[in-house]
Design a protein around this motif. Sequence first.
Motif, PDB file in Angstrom:
ATOM      1  N   GLN A  33       0.385 -29.548   9.598  1.00 36.17           N
ATOM      2  CA  GLN A  33      -0.901 -28.936   9.295  1.00 36.17           C
ATOM      3  C   GLN A  33      -1.988 -30.002   9.209  1.00 36.17           C
ATOM      4  OE1 GLN A  33      -1.663 -25.537   9.101  1.00 36.17           O
ATOM      5  NE2 GLN A  33      -3.701 -26.478   9.250  1.00 36.17           N
ATOM      6  N   GLN A  34      -1.660 -31.146   8.645  1.00 33.77           N
ATOM      7  CA  GLN A  34      -2.634 -32.243   8.594  1.00 33.77           C
ATOM      8  C   GLN A  34      -3.070 -32.649   9.998  1.00 33.77           C
ATOM      9  OE1 GLN A  34      -0.180 -35.021   6.364  1.00 33.77           O
ATOM     10  NE2 GLN A  34      -1.604 -34.968   4.630  1.00 33.77           N
ATOM     11  N   ILE A  35      -2.126 -32.692  10.905  1.00 37.27           N
ATOM     12  CA  ILE A  35      -2.439 -33.069  12.280  1.00 37.27           C
ATOM     13  C   ILE A  35      -3.373 -32.049  12.909  1.00 37.27           C
ATOM     14  CG2 ILE A  35      -1.459 -33.346  14.592  1.00 37.27           C
ATOM     15  CD1 ILE A  35       0.995 -34.617  13.206  1.00 37.27           C
ATOM     16  N   GLU A  36      -3.110 -30.770  12.665  1.00 33.28           N
ATOM     17  CA  GLU A  36      -3.998 -29.734  13.186  1.00 33.28           C
ATOM     18  C   GLU A  36      -5.400 -29.867  12.606  1.00 33.28           C
ATOM     19  OE1 GLU A  36      -3.582 -27.496  15.665  1.00 33.28           O
ATOM     20  OE2 GLU A  36      -1.773 -28.709  15.956  1.00 33.28           O
ATOM     21  N   ASP A  37      -5.484 -30.203  11.326  1.00 34.57           N
ATOM     22  CA  ASP A  37      -6.785 -30.323  10.659  1.00 34.57           C
ATOM     23  C   ASP A  37      -7.575 -31.547  11.122  1.00 34.57           C
ATOM     24  OD1 ASP A  37      -6.129 -28.067   9.216  1.00 34.57           O
ATOM     25  OD2 ASP A  37      -5.516 -29.159   7.413  1.00 34.57           O
ATOM     26  N   HIS A  38      -6.880 -32.556  11.620  1.00 37.12           N
ATOM     27  CA  HIS A  38      -7.541 -33.810  12.029  1.00 37.12           C
ATOM     28  C   HIS A  38      -7.188 -34.174  13.472  1.00 37.12           C
ATOM     29  CE1 HIS A  38      -8.769 -34.798   7.858  1.00 37.12           C
ATOM     30  NE2 HIS A  38      -7.633 -34.225   7.523  1.00 37.12           N
ATOM     31  N   ARG A  39      -6.960 -33.170  14.288  1.00 39.51           N
ATOM     32  CA  ARG A  39      -6.451 -33.388  15.643  1.00 39.51           C
ATOM     33  C   ARG A  39      -7.340 -34.332  16.453  1.00 39.51           C
ATOM     34  NH1 ARG A  39      -1.696 -32.668  18.089  1.00 39.51           N
ATOM     35  NH2 ARG A  39      -1.499 -30.572  17.193  1.00 39.51           N
ATOM     36  N   SER A  40      -8.637 -34.081  16.469  1.00 38.07           N
ATOM     37  CA  SER A  40      -9.513 -34.880  17.335  1.00 38.07           C
ATOM     38  C   SER A  40      -9.540 -36.343  16.904  1.00 38.07           C
ATOM     39  CB  SER A  40     -10.931 -34.299  17.330  1.00 38.07           C
ATOM     40  OG  SER A  40     -11.489 -34.306  16.024  1.00 38.07           O
ATOM     41  N   GLU A  41      -9.608 -36.601  15.601  1.00 39.24           N
ATOM     42  CA  GLU A  41      -9.637 -37.980  15.112  1.00 39.24           C
ATOM     43  C   GLU A  41      -8.328 -38.705  15.408  1.00 39.24           C
ATOM     44  OE1 GLU A  41     -11.503 -37.462  10.828  1.00 39.24           O
ATOM     45  OE2 GLU A  41     -10.608 -35.632  11.643  1.00 39.24           O
ATOM     46  N   LEU A  42      -7.217 -38.007  15.178  1.00 37.96           N
ATOM     47  CA  LEU A  42      -5.925 -38.629  15.378  1.00 37.96           C
ATOM     48  C   LEU A  42      -5.637 -38.875  16.858  1.00 37.96           C
ATOM     49  CD1 LEU A  42      -3.828 -36.636  12.746  1.00 37.96           C
ATOM     50  CD2 LEU A  42      -4.522 -39.033  12.602  1.00 37.96           C
ATOM     51  N   ASP A  43      -6.004 -37.915  17.695  1.00 40.02           N
ATOM     52  CA  ASP A  43      -5.786 -38.104  19.130  1.00 40.02           C
ATOM     53  C   ASP A  43      -6.635 -39.242  19.665  1.00 40.02           C
ATOM     54  OD1 ASP A  43      -3.914 -36.110  19.240  1.00 40.02           O
ATOM     55  OD2 ASP A  43      -5.209 -34.612  20.168  1.00 40.02           O
ATOM     56  N   ALA A  44      -7.865 -39.362  19.162  1.00 43.14           N
ATOM     57  CA  ALA A  44      -8.734 -40.456  19.597  1.00 43.14           C
ATOM     58  C   ALA A  44      -8.159 -41.804  19.169  1.00 43.14           C
ATOM     59  CB  ALA A  44     -10.139 -40.265  19.022  1.00 43.14           C
ATOM     60  N   LEU A  45      -7.606 -41.856  17.951  1.00 41.04           N
ATOM     61  CA  LEU A  45      -6.993 -43.088  17.461  1.00 41.04           C
ATOM     62  C   LEU A  45      -5.790 -43.468  18.304  1.00 41.04           C
ATOM     63  CD1 LEU A  45      -6.604 -45.350  15.395  1.00 41.04           C
ATOM     64  CD2 LEU A  45      -5.355 -43.717  13.962  1.00 41.04           C
ATOM     65  N   ARG A  46      -4.958 -42.494  18.606  1.00 39.74           N
ATOM     66  CA  ARG A  46      -3.773 -42.779  19.416  1.00 39.74           C
ATOM     67  C   ARG A  46      -4.178 -43.267  20.809  1.00 39.74           C
ATOM     68  NH1 ARG A  46       1.018 -38.462  19.619  1.00 39.74           N
ATOM     69  NH2 ARG A  46      -0.634 -37.146  20.477  1.00 39.74           N
ATOM     70  N   ALA A  47      -5.224 -42.673  21.372  1.00 41.10           N
ATOM     71  CA  ALA A  47      -5.687 -43.107  22.694  1.00 41.10           C
ATOM     72  C   ALA A  47      -6.202 -44.547  22.640  1.00 41.10           C
ATOM     73  CB  ALA A  47      -6.783 -42.167  23.194  1.00 41.10           C
ATOM     74  N   ARG A  48      -6.935 -44.905  21.568  1.00 36.68           N
ATOM     75  CA  ARG A  48      -7.428 -46.279  21.436  1.00 36.68           C
ATOM     76  C   ARG A  48      -6.267 -47.258  21.302  1.00 36.68           C
ATOM     77  NH1 ARG A  48     -11.325 -43.827  18.098  1.00 36.68           N
ATOM     78  NH2 ARG A  48     -10.321 -44.547  16.181  1.00 36.68           N
ATOM     79  N   ASN A  49      -5.249 -46.853  20.558  1.00 38.56           N
ATOM     80  CA  ASN A  49      -4.089 -47.730  20.405  1.00 38.56           C
ATOM     81  C   ASN A  49      -3.358 -47.911  21.737  1.00 38.56           C
ATOM     82  OD1 ASN A  49      -2.310 -49.249  18.544  1.00 38.56           O
ATOM     83  ND2 ASN A  49      -0.792 -47.698  19.067  1.00 38.56           N
ATOM     84  N   THR A  50      -3.216 -46.818  22.479  1.00 39.79           N
ATOM     85  CA  THR A  50      -2.570 -46.883  23.789  1.00 39.79           C
ATOM     86  C   THR A  50      -3.348 -47.789  24.731  1.00 39.79           C
ATOM     87  OG1 THR A  50      -1.636 -44.653  23.541  1.00 39.79           O
ATOM     88  CG2 THR A  50      -1.813 -45.527  25.786  1.00 39.79           C
ATOM     89  N   ASP A  51      -4.678 -47.664  24.724  1.00 34.30           N
ATOM     90  CA  ASP A  51      -5.514 -48.493  25.581  1.00 34.30           C
ATOM     91  C   ASP A  51      -5.416 -49.967  25.173  1.00 34.30           C
ATOM     92  OD1 ASP A  51      -6.331 -46.249  26.938  1.00 34.30           O
ATOM     93  OD2 ASP A  51      -8.275 -46.086  25.915  1.00 34.30           O
TER      94      ASP A  51
END
Length: 328
Positions: A299-317
């Motif tokens: 549920q936390q992931i759903e509530d913060h999906r955009s922030e978390l996905d952006a963070l994961r993308a920055r880490n991947t990059d």
Amino acid sequence: MSTRRTAARLAAAAATAALITSCSAGHDTAEKTPGRPRTAPVADAGSNIDKSAWPKAVPDTGLAKGLSLPLQAYMQTYEDTVTLDNAERHLETSCMAGYGFHVTFPPAGQTPPPSADDANMPRRYGITDRALAEKYGYGLPEESQKQQGTRMPGLTQDQVEVLTGRTGIRGNLADPAPKAAPGTYRGKQIHKDGCAGWADDRLGTRDLDFSLVSELDGRSLTRSRATPAVQNAITAWSTCMSTKGYTVATPYDADKVVPHVDMNPSQEEINVALADIDCKKTTDLVRIWFDAESTIQRQQIEDHRSELDALRARNTDALAAAKTALNG
């Protein structure tokens, strides 16, 4: 983020003798560019590091075997950290060479921490590995208790200024920030935040901040502990412990039942630790707690999906940039 890592890892080394030979600056600096180091960028490039000692994000033994919480997909693992640190050191060495400094940083990954990420699954709900408990009680394996940290090269004042863009290295967050260094060194402009900041910008790690993940991770543990299912399991575990002669309310208090001495656990401590794990197995505490917390984290992931996905993308990059830097 990695500029702070650079300052932290060099703080203790600032006053120590150099481990390498750092030539005096000013020789043919116009002929050197940040992309053409004259020395090996990272000693051994980490090829001789024993990765078998690195902690695993997903336990492969004990009651937590195979368990991975949803938020772990957004955390930076120890392996990620080592890759980024090595790339940062590579780029810093290259940059420093452009100012006439020939500094080789030791490879990262030599002194791994006990946990691979913030979740710390092997001990998130207390100890879970019976084989380790039989040897160490509530303590950590011997190799995890003797970490000395990687010794970094001693740096001259000029080298510190070129590396960090500051007149000194901050020992800890309680210290006042050192003053800004002069804007140039021998006529060559110093990068913003020095070579460390330049490396940050090349890797894209300047704003790579995992504080949100850490905050959510802490909240989920607290909230899951208060759920009826987990409370009932903890009560059952405590009752089981009482039948073995130990009065203790929660797994987080079990290590206080008897005195603990690092690397020299008493047989009494080992007995408590084994009872602790056996009662966790009997009551299925670890699985119940994990399931409750996983529900909360989803549920936390759903509530913060955009922030978390952006963070994961920055880490991947950043990791992709790090691998390019190391292999280029």
